[in-house]
Write a protein that holds these residues in place. Structure first.
Motif, mmCIF file in Angstrom:
data_model
loop_
_atom_site.group_PDB
_atom_site.id
_atom_site.type_symbol
_atom_site.label_atom_id
_atom_site.label_comp_id
_atom_site.label_asym_id
_atom_site.label_seq_id
_atom_site.Cartn_x
_atom_site.Cartn_y
_atom_site.Cartn_z
ATOM 1 N N UNK A 1 -9.844 20.443 6.307
ATOM 2 C CA UNK A 1 -10.929 19.936 7.143
ATOM 3 C C UNK A 1 -12.047 19.277 6.335
ATOM 4 N N UNK A 2 -11.869 19.198 5.008
ATOM 5 C CA UNK A 2 -12.925 18.607 4.173
ATOM 6 C C UNK A 2 -13.065 17.121 4.435
ATOM 7 N N UNK A 3 -11.918 16.450 4.638
ATOM 8 C CA UNK A 3 -11.927 15.015 4.874
ATOM 9 C C UNK A 3 -11.377 14.712 6.264
ATOM 10 N N UNK A 4 -11.885 13.664 6.854
ATOM 11 C CA UNK A 4 -11.421 13.252 8.172
ATOM 12 C C UNK A 4 -9.988 12.753 8.106
ATOM 13 N N UNK A 5 -9.641 12.058 7.003
ATOM 14 C CA UNK A 5 -8.297 11.505 6.828
ATOM 15 C C UNK A 5 -7.690 12.017 5.528
ATOM 16 N N UNK A 6 -6.364 12.162 5.494
ATOM 17 C CA UNK A 6 -5.693 12.525 4.243
ATOM 18 C C UNK A 6 -5.902 11.445 3.183
ATOM 19 N N UNK A 7 -5.891 10.198 3.639
ATOM 20 C CA UNK A 7 -6.116 9.062 2.744
ATOM 21 C C UNK A 7 -7.316 8.274 3.287
ATOM 22 N N UNK A 8 -8.522 8.564 2.810
ATOM 23 C CA UNK A 8 -9.697 7.826 3.261
ATOM 24 C C UNK A 8 -9.607 6.348 2.898
ATOM 25 N N UNK A 9 -10.474 5.534 3.469
ATOM 26 C CA UNK A 9 -10.407 4.094 3.291
ATOM 27 C C UNK A 9 -10.485 3.674 1.830
ATOM 28 N N UNK A 10 -11.336 4.337 1.032
ATOM 29 C CA UNK A 10 -11.464 3.912 -0.368
ATOM 30 C C UNK A 10 -10.174 4.140 -1.153
ATOM 31 N N UNK A 11 -9.426 5.187 -0.804
ATOM 32 C CA UNK A 11 -8.154 5.431 -1.483
ATOM 33 C C UNK A 11 -7.080 4.473 -0.978
ATOM 34 N N UNK A 12 -7.123 4.191 0.307
ATOM 35 C CA UNK A 12 -6.205 3.193 0.859
ATOM 36 C C UNK A 12 -6.468 1.833 0.218
ATOM 37 N N UNK A 13 -7.750 1.501 0.025
ATOM 38 C CA UNK A 13 -8.114 0.250 -0.636
ATOM 39 C C UNK A 13 -7.564 0.193 -2.059
ATOM 40 N N UNK A 14 -7.631 1.322 -2.763
ATOM 41 C CA UNK A 14 -7.166 1.351 -4.146
ATOM 42 C C UNK A 14 -5.658 1.113 -4.229
ATOM 43 N N UNK A 15 -4.903 1.734 -3.328
ATOM 44 C CA UNK A 15 -3.451 1.525 -3.318
ATOM 45 C C UNK A 15 -3.128 0.081 -2.967
ATOM 46 N N UNK A 16 -3.866 -0.471 -2.011
ATOM 47 C CA UNK A 16 -3.673 -1.868 -1.631
ATOM 48 C C UNK A 16 -3.953 -2.789 -2.815
ATOM 49 N N UNK A 17 -5.035 -2.497 -3.530
ATOM 50 C CA UNK A 17 -5.383 -3.313 -4.692
ATOM 51 C C UNK A 17 -4.287 -3.250 -5.752
ATOM 52 N N UNK A 18 -3.763 -2.057 -5.969
ATOM 53 C CA UNK A 18 -2.687 -1.876 -6.946
ATOM 54 C C UNK A 18 -1.467 -2.721 -6.593
ATOM 55 N N UNK A 19 -1.000 -2.611 -5.365
ATOM 56 C CA UNK A 19 0.220 -3.326 -4.974
ATOM 57 C C UNK A 19 0.003 -4.834 -4.904
ATOM 58 N N UNK A 20 -1.178 -5.259 -4.497
ATOM 59 C CA UNK A 20 -1.439 -6.683 -4.349
ATOM 60 C C UNK A 20 -1.599 -7.389 -5.683
ATOM 61 N N UNK A 21 -1.802 -6.625 -6.749
ATOM 62 C CA UNK A 21 -2.067 -7.237 -8.045
ATOM 63 C C UNK A 21 -1.038 -6.877 -9.112
ATOM 64 N N UNK A 22 0.182 -6.603 -8.673
ATOM 65 C CA UNK A 22 1.290 -6.378 -9.597
ATOM 66 C C UNK A 22 1.810 -7.705 -10.137
ATOM 67 N N UNK A 23 2.348 -7.661 -11.338
ATOM 68 C CA UNK A 23 3.031 -8.839 -11.876
ATOM 69 C C UNK A 23 4.238 -9.173 -11.007
ATOM 70 N N UNK A 24 4.646 -10.425 -11.034
ATOM 71 C CA UNK A 24 5.767 -10.908 -10.231
ATOM 72 C C UNK A 24 6.817 -11.509 -11.158
ATOM 73 N N UNK A 25 8.056 -11.075 -10.998
ATOM 74 C CA UNK A 25 9.137 -11.619 -11.831
ATOM 75 C C UNK A 25 9.494 -13.033 -11.378
ATOM 76 N N UNK A 26 9.645 -13.912 -12.350
ATOM 77 C CA UNK A 26 10.052 -15.286 -12.078
ATOM 78 C C UNK A 26 11.212 -15.636 -12.998
ATOM 79 N N UNK A 27 12.388 -15.961 -12.442
ATOM 80 C CA UNK A 27 13.542 -16.274 -13.291
ATOM 81 C C UNK A 27 13.356 -17.586 -14.042
ATOM 82 N N UNK A 28 13.993 -17.680 -15.171
ATOM 83 C CA UNK A 28 13.975 -18.929 -15.939
ATOM 84 C C UNK A 28 14.843 -19.960 -15.225
ATOM 85 N N UNK A 29 14.264 -21.072 -14.908
ATOM 86 C CA UNK A 29 14.998 -22.092 -14.159
ATOM 87 C C UNK A 29 15.700 -23.048 -15.125
#
Length: 468
Positions: free
Chosen positions: A314-342
């Motif tokens: 009961x300490x937090x309203x959500x298991x994953x509050x908005x700031x933690x959700x934001x952090x996970x979103x930031x992590x996934x949105x800013x991963x490197x992307x593999x690009x094959x050699x053409x």
């Protein structure tokens, strides 16, 4: 200098499209927008287990801290409540996995089987629904989540439960072997799945229950997908097939729990989610039983007494509050992307890919504000025929329609998992050729073209797909 991720323009299907003020991805950085200097900041041509496990270049100290925070919530196991570990408690009461990385090893695609086993992995989940009876309750479900959940088990079968809560059931597969003969007499064998659910602890499924297995997709490039404009995706819509090419892709119109409006769907197997944040929150709710501001209620049905009465922190309203959700979103949105050699061989395969008609749906590139990206998808829904139909409706997606699966990152799967990728929404295809042979509906012509190629050319295309 980070990847600039902007919230999408509001997608109105009953009015003229409106231009929105751009908004930063993460509340921590809402005072400004950021941009990369060049494609080299985003992409890597290194083909290894950790290719997409690192951030884009150029993050400043605060941004890197946010990235590491999101990474920790993504990788470190969640535990049930109440717990001394208040930052990561709230798991369940019903759940499939206790970490995101369980289904997305090294941020890549999930495996069909557990390592060195013939048992199904946690990356293969069972989605459940029933047909709508047009009641007020069912119409509200269709409007807000796109489908009607199965009454006893909800939207997804949970294979685990916390202490004192029974798991929901166990998924299993049986296969029927189907022989396919090519014009040149080569024979291949397809596996047609028969879904079997065992140890159902909350009673029988609804008599009209619709069961669909879904294999976890790669998380690579999720932020880049958000950079594709609505207009660029909609430009490829041809719902009535006016050009007569047999391809009639359509956009999915999905309700956003964030904006409270209908938006352009671009994530999940049926394009039923609009943004990275909503995709993350949905997975946390369905796969780990974690509440967020977008999914504030526990993942329990009305009949699941133990689940509804399980202890909560009961300490937090959500298991994953908005700031933690934001952090996970930031992590996934800013991963490197593999690009094959053409190289020359790659370009040769790409030309064949286009010639066969594969690129009619697996569009090879989109222009964005940071340059050209190559997801090999149009992010539209297409009728894939009776053979792949799962009968499941998700917003505008019918029971035989799926989003064109992005093909980028396929080359990483074997590097990450040590096994070749299983393909299609339920992982039935053991290789690229089997996946092609399952294509029907709007993809029938492309499959026909492939089957009529000389074997050498077929092998050329398969090698190309393996490089993506």
């Amino acid at each position: 200098m980070m990847l600039q991720i902007q919230k999408k323009q509001k997608y109105s299907f009953n009015a003229v499209k409106k231009t929105l003020v751009l908004k930063s991805l993460v509340a921590l950085f809402a005072t400004g927008l950021f941009a990369v200097n060049s494609a080299d900041d985003i992409y890597t041509e290194k083909l290894s287990k950790n290719s997409i496990f690192k951030p884009i270049k150029g993050l400043n100290n605060k941004q890197y801290d946010q990235y590491i925070l999101g990474k920790s919530f993504f990788r470190i196991p969640w535990v049930e409540s109440p717990s001394a570990t208040t930052a990561r408690d709230g798991l369940g009461p019903l759940y499939n996995a206790n970490t995101c990385i369980s289904c997305h090893p090294a941020n890549g695609r999930g495996t069909f089987y557990k390592k060195n086993s013939n048992k199904l992995s946690r990356a293969l989940v069972v989605r459940l629904s029933i047909p709508s009876n047009d009641s007020k309750e069912h119409k509200q479900y269709i409007k807000k989540i796109g489908f009607v959940p199965e009454p006893n088990y909800g939207a997804q079968l949970s294979i685990n439960g916390v202490h004192g809560v029974m798991f929901e059931g166990r998924p299993s597969f049986e296969f029927e072997k189907i022989k396919v003969t090519f014009p040149d007499k080569e024979v291949d064998t397809l596996l047609k799945p028969k879904y079997v659910l065992k140890d159902l602890n909350y009673g029988d499924l609804h008599k009209n229950a619709i069961v669909s297995y879904r294999l976890a997709s790669t998380l690579m490039g999720m932020g880049l997908i958000e950079l594709i404009s609505n207009e660029a995706i909609l430009a490829n819509e041809d719902i009535d097939d006016k050009n007569g090419d047999g391809i009639s892709g359509k956009a999915n119109k999905v309700y956003s729990p964030k904006t409270k409006k209908f938006e352009l769907g671009r994530y999940t197997w049926k394009a039923s989610t609009a943004t990275v944040e909503e995709q993350i929150a949905g997975a946390m709710h369905n796969d780990m039983g974690l509440t967020t501001p977008l999914h504030p209620d526990e993942n329990c049905t009305k009949s699941q007494k133990q689940c509804n009465e399980a202890p909560k922190d009961m300490k937090y309203k959500f298991d994953v509050p908005q700031n933690r959700l934001d952090a996970i979103e930031f992590y996934l949105a800013n991963l490197r992307v593999y690009r094959p050699k053409e190289d020359k061989q790659f370009k040769k395969g790409l030309e064949l890919f286009k010639k066969l008609g594969c690129a009619s749906c697996h569009i090879t590139s989109f222009e964005t504000k940071i340059g050209k990206i190559r997801p090999y998808s149009d992010f539209l829904l297409h009728d894939m025929g009776e053979g792949l139909a799962d009968g499941r409706v998700e917003f505008e997606a019918t029971g035989s329609e799926f989003r064109t699966a992005p093909l980028w990152g396929l080359a990483l799967h074997e590097k990450i998992n040590g096994v070749k990728p299983r393909l299609l929404h339920d992982g039935r295809a053991r290789d690229f050729q089997e996946a092609i042979l399952w294509h029907g509906g709007e993809a029938s012509k492309a499959k026909h073209n492939y089957m009529n190629l000389p074997k050498q050319k077929r092998e050329e295309l398969i090698k190309f797909l393996g490089k993506l």
